[in-house]
Design an enzyme around this catalytic site. Structure first.
Site, mmCIF file in Angstrom:
data_model
loop_
_atom_site.group_PDB
_atom_site.id
_atom_site.type_symbol
_atom_site.label_atom_id
_atom_site.label_comp_id
_atom_site.label_asym_id
_atom_site.label_seq_id
_atom_site.Cartn_x
_atom_site.Cartn_y
_atom_site.Cartn_z
ATOM 1 N N CYS A 4 7.345 -8.902 -7.394
ATOM 2 C CA CYS A 4 6.558 -8.535 -6.197
ATOM 3 C C CYS A 4 6.616 -7.125 -5.760
ATOM 4 C CB CYS A 4 6.891 -9.499 -5.016
ATOM 5 S SG CYS A 4 6.358 -9.167 -3.571
ATOM 6 N N CYS A 7 7.987 -6.403 -2.254
ATOM 7 C CA CYS A 7 9.681 -6.357 -2.397
ATOM 8 C C CYS A 7 10.216 -5.268 -3.056
ATOM 9 C CB CYS A 7 10.104 -7.869 -3.268
ATOM 10 S SG CYS A 7 9.630 -9.254 -2.290
ATOM 11 N N HIS A 46 10.628 -12.453 1.549
ATOM 12 C CA HIS A 46 9.348 -12.720 0.597
ATOM 13 C C HIS A 46 8.707 -14.036 1.063
ATOM 14 C CE1 HIS A 46 6.518 -12.289 -2.636
ATOM 15 N NE2 HIS A 46 6.571 -13.790 -2.820
ATOM 16 N N GLY A 91 -9.736 -12.063 0.561
ATOM 17 C CA GLY A 91 -9.562 -10.671 0.133
ATOM 18 C C GLY A 91 -8.168 -10.333 -0.093
ATOM 19 N N HIS A 96 2.328 -10.669 -0.763
ATOM 20 C CA HIS A 96 3.657 -10.606 0.109
ATOM 21 C C HIS A 96 3.104 -10.603 1.527
ATOM 22 C CE1 HIS A 96 7.880 -9.101 0.776
ATOM 23 N NE2 HIS A 96 7.167 -9.011 2.095
ATOM 24 N N HIS A 98 1.340 -9.662 4.615
ATOM 25 C CA HIS A 98 1.198 -8.205 5.102
ATOM 26 C C HIS A 98 0.220 -8.253 6.167
ATOM 27 C CE1 HIS A 98 -1.267 -8.043 1.455
ATOM 28 N NE2 HIS A 98 -1.996 -7.285 2.348
HETATM 29 P P1 AMP Z 1 -4.657 -7.099 0.934
HETATM 30 O O1 AMP Z 1 -6.179 -6.846 0.197
HETATM 31 O O2 AMP Z 1 -4.750 -7.558 2.181
HETATM 32 O O3 AMP Z 1 -3.669 -7.655 -0.150
HETATM 33 O O4 AMP Z 1 -4.234 -5.539 1.058
HETATM 34 C C1 AMP Z 1 -3.252 -5.187 -0.026
HETATM 35 C C2 AMP Z 1 -3.064 -3.567 0.243
HETATM 36 O O5 AMP Z 1 -2.091 -2.974 -0.227
HETATM 37 C C3 AMP Z 1 -4.566 -2.717 -0.109
HETATM 38 O O6 AMP Z 1 -4.873 -2.130 1.319
HETATM 39 C C4 AMP Z 1 -3.821 -1.528 -0.810
HETATM 40 O O7 AMP Z 1 -4.260 -0.227 -0.669
HETATM 41 C C5 AMP Z 1 -2.332 -1.621 -0.406
HETATM 42 N N1 AMP Z 1 -1.446 -1.126 -1.521
HETATM 43 C C6 AMP Z 1 -1.451 -1.747 -2.835
HETATM 44 N N2 AMP Z 1 -0.437 -1.247 -3.472
HETATM 45 C C7 AMP Z 1 0.152 -0.280 -2.523
HETATM 46 C C8 AMP Z 1 1.319 0.731 -2.629
HETATM 47 N N3 AMP Z 1 1.994 0.996 -3.696
HETATM 48 N N4 AMP Z 1 1.591 1.454 -1.305
HETATM 49 C C9 AMP Z 1 0.808 1.303 -0.270
HETATM 50 N N5 AMP Z 1 -0.194 0.483 -0.072
HETATM 51 C C10 AMP Z 1 -0.681 -0.209 -1.358
HETATM 52 ZN ZN ZN Z 2 7.732 -9.907 -1.848
#
Ligand code: AMP
Ligand code: ZN
Length: 109
Positions: A4, A7, A46, A91, A96, A98
């Site tokens: 993940c 994680c 997680h 979307g 994980h 967030h």
């Molecule tokens: P979601 O579409 O709600 O799953 O949002 C995932 C978010 O994670 C997106 O806005 C990405 O830009 C962000 N994201 C993906 N990889 C990273 C990373 N390594 N560091 C910070 N943000 C990330």
């Molecule tokens: Zn995770």
């Protein structure tokens, strides 16, 4: 969880721009910001997606931390938006749980 992305960020195995951390949550800047301020708040436990979480105490704790981070850490005095994308149809790209905090400008709906 070993495969993940978030994680790995919590564990420090992938770098991130941290804005807040405590025993329960980790918050960091989104790598592709959709607003001048775009922060992700994640539980250290997680949980793949909101649909998988039936723990009211954990969800309440998360929302309380989101409020505290947005108001006290990021000081988004003009206001902000809180978004949770749920599964593919919502979307969600990273599985994980967030919570997005978006702010720093007037946001169109
Ligand atoms: P979601 O579409 O709600 O799953 O949002 C995932 C978010 O994670 C997106 O806005 C990405 O830009 C962000 N994201 C993906 N990889 C990273 C990373 N390594 N560091 C910070 N943000 C990330
Ligand atoms: Zn995770």
């Amino acid at each position: 969880m070993s495969d993940c992305l978030f994680c790995k960020i919590i564990e420090g195995n992938i770098p991130s721009d941290k804005v807040y951390e405590d025993d329960d949550v980790y918050a960091f800047k989104d790598i592709h910001p959709k607003a001048p301020v775009h922060v992700l708040v994640i539980p250290k436990l997680h949980i793949a997606t909101l649909s998988d979480c039936d723990d009211p105490a954990l969800l309440g704790m998360l929302m309380d931390r989101v409020r505290m981070i947005a108001d006290d850490v990021l000081t988004l005095e003009a206001g902000y938006r809180v978004v949770i994308n749920v599964r593919e149809g919502g979307g969600q790209e990273v599985f994980h749980l967030h919570i997005h905090i978006l702010g720093g400008k007037k946001l169109p709906f």
